[in-house]
Design a protein around this motif. Structure first.
Motif, PDB file in Angstrom:
ATOM      1  N   ALA A 140      -4.579  -4.328  -5.244  1.00  0.00           N
ATOM      2  CA  ALA A 140      -3.926  -3.055  -4.937  1.00  0.00           C
ATOM      3  C   ALA A 140      -4.928  -2.037  -4.401  1.00  0.00           C
ATOM      4  O   ALA A 140      -4.632  -1.300  -3.446  1.00  0.00           O
ATOM      5  N   TYR A 141      -6.115  -2.002  -4.992  1.00  0.00           N
ATOM      6  CA  TYR A 141      -7.130  -1.046  -4.532  1.00  0.00           C
ATOM      7  C   TYR A 141      -7.580  -1.370  -3.114  1.00  0.00           C
ATOM      8  O   TYR A 141      -7.747  -0.466  -2.279  1.00  0.00           O
ATOM      9  N   SER A 142      -7.757  -2.661  -2.817  1.00  0.00           N
ATOM     10  CA  SER A 142      -8.178  -3.050  -1.470  1.00  0.00           C
ATOM     11  C   SER A 142      -7.092  -2.730  -0.447  1.00  0.00           C
ATOM     12  O   SER A 142      -7.378  -2.236   0.652  1.00  0.00           O
ATOM     13  N   LEU A 143      -5.835  -2.984  -0.813  1.00  0.00           N
ATOM     14  CA  LEU A 143      -4.730  -2.675   0.097  1.00  0.00           C
ATOM     15  C   LEU A 143      -4.617  -1.176   0.338  1.00  0.00           C
ATOM     16  O   LEU A 143      -4.291  -0.728   1.446  1.00  0.00           O
ATOM     17  N   TRP A 144      -4.896  -0.381  -0.689  1.00  0.00           N
ATOM     18  CA  TRP A 144      -4.818   1.082  -0.551  1.00  0.00           C
ATOM     19  C   TRP A 144      -5.998   1.637   0.238  1.00  0.00           C
ATOM     20  O   TRP A 144      -5.833   2.534   1.055  1.00  0.00           O
ATOM     21  N   SER A 145      -7.199   1.074  -0.002  1.00  0.00           N
ATOM     22  CA  SER A 145      -8.405   1.641   0.610  1.00  0.00           C
ATOM     23  C   SER A 145      -8.648   1.161   2.036  1.00  0.00           C
ATOM     24  O   SER A 145      -9.029   1.956   2.907  1.00  0.00           O
ATOM     25  N   GLN A 146      -8.424  -0.109   2.308  1.00  0.00           N
ATOM     26  CA  GLN A 146      -8.712  -0.614   3.655  1.00  0.00           C
ATOM     27  C   GLN A 146      -7.543  -1.337   4.314  1.00  0.00           C
ATOM     28  O   GLN A 146      -7.588  -1.633   5.506  1.00  0.00           O
ATOM     29  N   GLY A 147      -6.486  -1.605   3.562  1.00  0.00           N
ATOM     30  CA  GLY A 147      -5.299  -2.205   4.152  1.00  0.00           C
ATOM     31  C   GLY A 147      -5.517  -3.632   4.614  1.00  0.00           C
ATOM     32  O   GLY A 147      -6.506  -4.284   4.270  1.00  0.00           O
ATOM     33  N   LEU A 148      -4.568  -4.114   5.411  1.00  0.00           N
ATOM     34  CA  LEU A 148      -4.639  -5.469   5.950  1.00  0.00           C
ATOM     35  C   LEU A 148      -5.204  -5.449   7.364  1.00  0.00           C
ATOM     36  O   LEU A 148      -5.021  -4.486   8.108  1.00  0.00           O
TER      37      LEU A 148
END
Length: 317
Positions: free
Chosen positions: A31-39
């Protein structure tokens, strides 16, 4: 010779708290990776130009990528597909490349370089609006599949098992997508298709375990719920391991020899099979247990016919 001569007696349910911590950490990181840098969205979703080129001789994608990057296309993606003579070039949507004429420019740049000219097999241009629509439809496809799974399992088993299976599937999808975000693998339409396949694979594993739990609930009536679930998971463990290993062997071969065009698809399935196998053992059944499932939920109620306790009367003609 059988691979598993003796049934295991591993306390999987006893390790549910440790597994819960692991799952929470993986979901939080995703969730943090998706929020911070997305896909890292491919041009299927973000928009751009895709060209399929065929050369008369083997060509180096590294040289082609360097040529395009030095000529105003720093985000160009160049991959082999099929053979070393077939090349797939993708130019993401940007201010410098926002119309269909970019394909002519790319072909001219490559023809003027040491790579040489090529036959243009196909050209596709995906606008940003269409790419956004594809992404929205892909997300809806995932949601509809989860809803369908919930309805199916509720009819086949019981609502607690239905919620448990959906919890495991959501767990698998979030972590798989999160890994793509963390390592910034390109997210394309084949990857989305692989995610739907992961849902099917994970559900199949979970249904096998649930079937055995239901069967043992009816056989082991004097055994508590935790022990029954442990017995069921251990009984299905050989099938789970063999299925996962044989599937992974095929997927690894596809990843290694399938070419760059299939890498994302194969990588998604490899991640999904590993996470799905883990969730069918450590997530689905503990989730059902946490919802309060017990043997009485799946026992078939026996209805006695009226007069069944009366002695048979002699036949009178």
């Amino acid at each position: 010779m059988q691979l598993f001569k003796k049934q295991t007696s591993i306390n999987f349910i006893g390790a549910r708290k440790f597994a819960l911590v692991v799952s929470i950490l993986l979901i939080f990181a995703s969730a943090y990776s998706l929020w911070s840098q997305g896909l890292n969205l491919g041009i299927d979703f973000s928009g751009g130009t895709k060209l399929e080129l065929v050369y008369e001789q083997d060509v180096s994608v590294l040289d082609m990528r360097a040529t395009l990057q030095s000529n105003g296309y720093p985000e160009a993606v160049v991959q082999h597909f099929g053979s070393n003579r077939d090349v797939l070039v993708r130019i993401p949507q940007s201010e410098a490349s926002n119309d269909a004429k970019v394909s002519d420019a790319v072909v001219s740049i490559l023809a003027a370089s040491s790579v040489g000219s090529a036959e243009v097999r196909s050209v596709e241009f995906v606008g940003p609006t269409f790419g956004k629509e594809l992404l929205e439809k892909g997300v809806l496809a995932l949601l509809y599949s989860l809803i369908g799974v919930m309805i199916y399992v509720a009819f086949r088993f019981e609502w607690k098992f239905s919620l448990g299976s959906v919890v495991a599937l959501i767990h698998d999808v979030i972590i798989t997508i999160g890994i793509f975000s963390i390592i910034q693998l390109e997210f394309t339409l084949p990857v989305l298709a692989a995610l739907l396949a992961v849902i099917g694979y994970s559900l199949n594993d979970t249904i096998v375990v649930f079937d055995r739990i239901r069967e043992n609930f009816r056989k082991l009536r004097d055994t508590d719920t935790i022990e029954t679930m442990n017995v069921s998971i251990n009984q299905t463990l050989p099938r789970t391991i063999l299925t996962s290993l044989t599937t992974l062997l095929v997927l690894v071969a596809l990843y290694v020899y399938g070419g760059d065009a299939l890498n994302g698809f194969a990588a998604t399935l490899i991640i999904g099979v590993l996470i799905g196998t883990y969730s069918s053992i450590f997530v689905a059944s503990p989730a059902v247990l946490a919802l309060g499932a017990k043997a009485e939920d799946l026992l078939i109620e026996v209805v006695e016919k009226e007069g069944a306790d009366q002695p048979d009367q002699p036949y009178m003609p």
